[in-house]
Design an enzyme around this catalytic site. Structure first.
Site, short mmCIF file in Angstrom:
data_model
loop_
_atom_site.label_atom_id
_atom_site.label_comp_id
_atom_site.label_asym_id
_atom_site.label_seq_id
_atom_site.Cartn_x
_atom_site.Cartn_y
_atom_site.Cartn_z
N GLY A 141 0.82 -1.21 0.00
CA GLY A 141 0.00 0.00 0.00
C GLY A 141 0.85 1.26 0.00
N GLY A 172 5.59 4.73 -8.74
CA GLY A 172 6.36 3.50 -9.00
C GLY A 172 5.44 2.29 -9.08
N HIS A 173 4.51 2.20 -8.12
CA HIS A 173 3.53 1.09 -8.16
C HIS A 173 2.62 1.21 -9.38
CE1 HIS A 173 4.16 1.40 -3.63
NE2 HIS A 173 4.47 0.15 -3.86
N GLY A 189 9.73 -3.83 -8.74
CA GLY A 189 10.57 -2.69 -9.09
C GLY A 189 12.04 -2.97 -8.82
N ASP A 227 14.14 -2.04 -5.34
CA ASP A 227 14.46 -3.06 -4.33
C ASP A 227 15.20 -4.18 -5.06
OD1 ASP A 227 12.94 -2.02 -1.92
OD2 ASP A 227 11.40 -2.02 -3.44
N SER A 238 9.26 6.17 -3.39
CA SER A 238 9.16 5.22 -2.28
C SER A 238 8.03 5.67 -1.37
CB SER A 238 10.47 5.20 -1.50
OG SER A 238 10.28 4.60 -0.24
O1 PAF Z 1 8.14 -4.53 -1.96
C1 PAF Z 1 7.17 -4.60 -1.16
O2 PAF Z 1 6.31 -3.73 -1.08
C2 PAF Z 1 7.06 -5.82 -0.26
O3 PAF Z 1 8.30 -6.26 0.17
C3 PAF Z 1 6.26 -6.99 -0.89
C4 PAF Z 1 6.95 -7.55 -2.11
C5 PAF Z 1 4.87 -6.50 -1.26
C6 PAF Z 1 6.11 -8.12 0.13
O4 PAF Z 1 5.45 -7.70 1.27
#
Ligand code: PAF
Length: 281
Positions: free
Chosen positions: A31, A36-37, A147, A150, A185
């Site tokens: 959430g 980025g998401h 992404g 990470d 982020s």
């Molecule tokens: O990158 C994230 O937001 C988290 O590490 C993930 C992959 C959703 C796992 O909880």
């Protein structure tokens, strides 16, 4: 857009989708969604008939309770945005739904999980692997999107899928940056105005490193990074490593023909930011 809170209803929806022969894409998140998401969702929408997104703040990947408590939660905005992006399903379970009893699975990724983030956040990647495995078992995606910000997480998820022979393709996606270079982020929203102004210095230094790497030693590049960030007393480098891109082992010297990634975690005030750049000599 469908919203499911339980594993059972999610599995039912996925079963029906699959019975129609639809391809499925999946974006796991915690959430506090940002551009980025949204890029991951857009890419998933382009490549699949049906796209699911999970929103679950996974307690077992936080090694500090304080960090878990402070993790931003913006569920209403997240759902609104996912709806606008035409996401098909949001899976938003409770902690009890995901962990009716503690999951004590321990994964061994041959050292990938022990360096950099893993060294400073013990147990973090095990928690990530446990939840991603559970989510993949529920959603059964054909493709899942992660992404490159990470980078270590992405490498570990690929290793997890390979180890467990899971039939899902992991799709890496470029880091999305603010116009001034700061990597997007969920944690950025916790920066004060002053911290936000200086935060792009992290990427500026990394970018220069990727540009000058071919004429410098690893030691010189580390020295350069430290020197650049020392200009900002509010910043504290937790680690800066140049690692082999395959096994993530930090290196002291470059070898011809190998590829590297420069990774860092920096505290800016109380906020911990991570970023990386690839190094092609
Ligand atoms: O990158 C994230 O937001 C988290 O590490 C993930 C992959 C959703 C796992 O909880």
């Amino acid at each position: 857009m469908l919203i499911a809170k339980t594993i059972e209803e999610t599995k039912e929806i996925i079963k029906e989708v699959k019975s129609k022969g639809f391809s499925t894409g999946f974006v796991p998140t915690m959430g506090a969604l940002h551009e980025g998401h949204f890029e991951l969702i857009r890419k998933a929408k382009n490549e699949n008939d049906f796209v699911s997104c999970s929103i679950f703040v996974n307690p077992i990947q936080f090694n500090k309770t304080e960090d878990l408590k402070k993790y931003p939660r913006t569920i209403e905005d997240d759902i609104k945005k996912l709806n606008e992006l035409d996401c098909d399903l949001v899976f938003n379970p409770s902690v009890e739904e995901m962990y009716p009893k503690p999951d004590n699975t321990i994964y061994d990724f041959g050292g990938l999980e022990k360096v950099m983030e893993g060294k400073f956040r013990p147990g973090h990647f095990n928690g990530v692997a446990v939840v991603v495995k559970k989510l993949f078992d529920i959603i059964e995606p054909d493709r899942s999107y992660f992404g490159e910000k990470d980078f270590q997480q992405l490498t570990i998820i690929k290793a997890l899928v390979k180890k467990l022979k899971m039939p899902v393709k992991i799709v890496p996606c470029h880091t999305v940056r603010e116009p001034d270079g700061l990597a997007m982020s969920s944690r950025n929203r916790r920066l004060t105005d002053d911290e936000r102004k200086i935060a792009p210095a992290i990427y500026r230094a990394l970018k220069t490193i990727s540009e000058i790497a071919s004429n410098k030693s690893v030691k010189e590049l580390k020295g350069f990074f430290i020197q650049q960030l020392r200009k900002y007393p509010q910043m504290e480098i937790e680690y800066f490593e140049i690692s082999n891109i395959e096994d993530l082992s930090p290196v002291e010297e470059f070898e011809k023909g190998k590829k590297y990634v420069a990774c860092t975690a920096v505290f800016l005030g109380k906020v911990r930011l991570i970023d990386n750049v690839s190094i092609n000599l």
